[in-house]
Design a protein around this motif. Structure first.
Motif, short mmCIF file in Angstrom:
data_model
loop_
_atom_site.label_atom_id
_atom_site.label_comp_id
_atom_site.label_asym_id
_atom_site.label_seq_id
_atom_site.Cartn_x
_atom_site.Cartn_y
_atom_site.Cartn_z
N GLU A 40 0.84 -1.20 0.00
CA GLU A 40 0.00 0.00 0.00
C GLU A 40 0.88 1.25 0.00
O GLU A 40 0.67 2.17 -0.80
CB GLU A 40 -0.93 -0.01 1.22
CG GLU A 40 -1.64 1.29 1.48
CD GLU A 40 -2.82 1.59 0.56
OE1 GLU A 40 -3.28 2.74 0.58
OE2 GLU A 40 -3.26 0.69 -0.18
N LEU A 41 1.84 1.30 0.89
CA LEU A 41 2.70 2.48 1.02
C LEU A 41 3.54 2.73 -0.24
O LEU A 41 3.94 3.87 -0.50
CB LEU A 41 3.61 2.36 2.24
CG LEU A 41 2.92 2.51 3.59
CD1 LEU A 41 3.81 1.98 4.71
CD2 LEU A 41 2.54 3.96 3.84
N MET A 42 3.80 1.68 -1.00
CA MET A 42 4.63 1.79 -2.20
C MET A 42 3.82 1.91 -3.48
O MET A 42 4.36 1.82 -4.57
CB MET A 42 5.58 0.58 -2.29
CG MET A 42 6.61 0.52 -1.18
SD MET A 42 7.71 1.96 -1.10
CE MET A 42 8.53 1.86 -2.69
N ASN A 43 2.50 2.17 -3.39
CA ASN A 43 1.65 2.16 -4.59
C ASN A 43 1.73 3.42 -5.44
O ASN A 43 1.06 3.54 -6.46
CB ASN A 43 0.19 1.88 -4.21
CG ASN A 43 -0.49 3.04 -3.51
OD1 ASN A 43 0.05 4.15 -3.41
ND2 ASN A 43 -1.68 2.80 -3.02
N ASP A 45 0.98 6.56 -4.42
CA ASP A 45 0.15 7.65 -3.87
C ASP A 45 0.74 8.23 -2.59
O ASP A 45 0.21 9.21 -2.07
CB ASP A 45 -1.26 7.14 -3.54
CG ASP A 45 -2.08 6.80 -4.77
OD1 ASP A 45 -1.73 7.26 -5.87
OD2 ASP A 45 -3.09 6.08 -4.61
N TYR A 46 1.80 7.64 -2.06
CA TYR A 46 2.34 8.04 -0.76
C TYR A 46 3.66 8.78 -0.90
O TYR A 46 4.46 8.50 -1.79
CB TYR A 46 2.59 6.81 0.12
CG TYR A 46 1.32 6.21 0.68
CD1 TYR A 46 0.95 6.45 2.00
CD2 TYR A 46 0.51 5.39 -0.09
CE1 TYR A 46 -0.21 5.90 2.52
CE2 TYR A 46 -0.65 4.84 0.43
CZ TYR A 46 -1.00 5.10 1.73
OH TYR A 46 -2.14 4.56 2.25
N ASP A 63 -5.10 10.94 -3.69
CA ASP A 63 -5.86 10.16 -4.65
C ASP A 63 -6.65 9.06 -3.94
O ASP A 63 -7.15 9.26 -2.84
CB ASP A 63 -4.92 9.62 -5.73
CG ASP A 63 -5.64 9.27 -7.02
OD1 ASP A 63 -6.71 9.86 -7.31
OD2 ASP A 63 -5.15 8.39 -7.75
N HIS A 64 -6.75 7.89 -4.55
CA HIS A 64 -7.58 6.82 -4.01
C HIS A 64 -7.08 6.31 -2.67
O HIS A 64 -7.88 5.86 -1.84
CB HIS A 64 -7.71 5.68 -5.02
CG HIS A 64 -8.42 6.09 -6.27
ND1 HIS A 64 -9.78 6.31 -6.29
CD2 HIS A 64 -7.97 6.37 -7.51
CE1 HIS A 64 -10.13 6.69 -7.50
NE2 HIS A 64 -9.06 6.75 -8.26
N ASP A 84 -7.86 14.71 -2.45
CA ASP A 84 -8.03 14.00 -1.18
C ASP A 84 -6.68 13.80 -0.53
O ASP A 84 -5.69 13.47 -1.21
CB ASP A 84 -8.71 12.65 -1.44
CG ASP A 84 -10.08 12.86 -2.06
OD1 ASP A 84 -10.94 13.43 -1.37
OD2 ASP A 84 -10.27 12.48 -3.22
N LEU A 85 -6.65 14.00 0.77
CA LEU A 85 -5.41 13.93 1.53
C LEU A 85 -5.58 12.97 2.70
O LEU A 85 -6.58 13.03 3.42
CB LEU A 85 -5.04 15.32 2.05
CG LEU A 85 -3.86 15.43 3.01
CD1 LEU A 85 -2.55 15.06 2.31
CD2 LEU A 85 -3.77 16.84 3.59
N GLY A 86 -4.62 12.11 2.86
CA GLY A 86 -4.50 11.29 4.06
C GLY A 86 -3.13 11.58 4.64
O GLY A 86 -2.20 11.92 3.90
#
Length: 168
Positions: A40-43, A45-46, A63-64, A84-86
């Motif tokens: 997930e962290l390497m997709n 978006d991070y 993003d997603h 969108d922000l996380g």
């Protein structure tokens, strides 16, 4: 205001972030350090975030990866003029008054990167500490909705903030 730098996620940073553990009641934000978390962290978006001294202090995603599944049914992702922000702060740094600067720097970074006028996020409603930080950074509460988190229906609130134009 603290100076932060944003970098594309690396495997080293992802490995460290994926093993962060937060105290209760925030333990739900930990990732567990497994292969799925690293993936997930390497997709793409991070990004990882460092302080002025180059120390890893947090991460952001867009993003997603920043979206909560229940937010789609609530309609919060229909506006295409925002991003969108996380985000997450190292658990050893939480509760020290660093949150607002971190959030403001993150908002500025993604607004510039995506050339948007507003930033939105979703936060679990129990997390009063985060909601206060987001409000201090200029976010306003919007729609409340439910979404599963590790198989448990949880309540979220959408929050958004406008990004001042460069002329302001």
């Amino acid at each position: 205001m603290t100076s932060y730098r944003f970098y594309p996620m690396t495997l080293e940073a992802a490995s460290r972030i994926s093993r962060w553990t937060y105290p209760e009641p925030y333990a739900i934000y930990g990732m567990g350090g497994d292969e799925e978390s690293l993936s997930e962290l390497m997709n793409g978006d991070y990004e990882f975030v460092t302080d002025r001294q180059g120390e890893l202090v947090g991460f952001i995603c867009t993003d997603h990866s920043a979206r909560v599944p229940g937010g789609y049914d609530a309609g919060i992702y229909e506006d295409e003029h925002g991003v969108d922000l996380g985000l997450g702060l190292d658990p050893d740094l939480t509760g020290r008054g660093l949150g607002s600067d971190f959030v403001i720097a993150s908002v500025r970074h993604v607004a510039q990167r995506f050339a948007v006028r507003h930033v939105r996020l979703a936060v679990m409603t129990f997390n009063e500490r985060a909601k206060k930080v987001y409000e201090k950074a200029g976010f306003e509460e919007g729609v409340r909705f439910h979404s599963p988190v590790y198989g448990v229906e949880s309540e979220f609130v959408a929050m958004a903030c406008s990004v001042p134009s460069k002329e302001s």
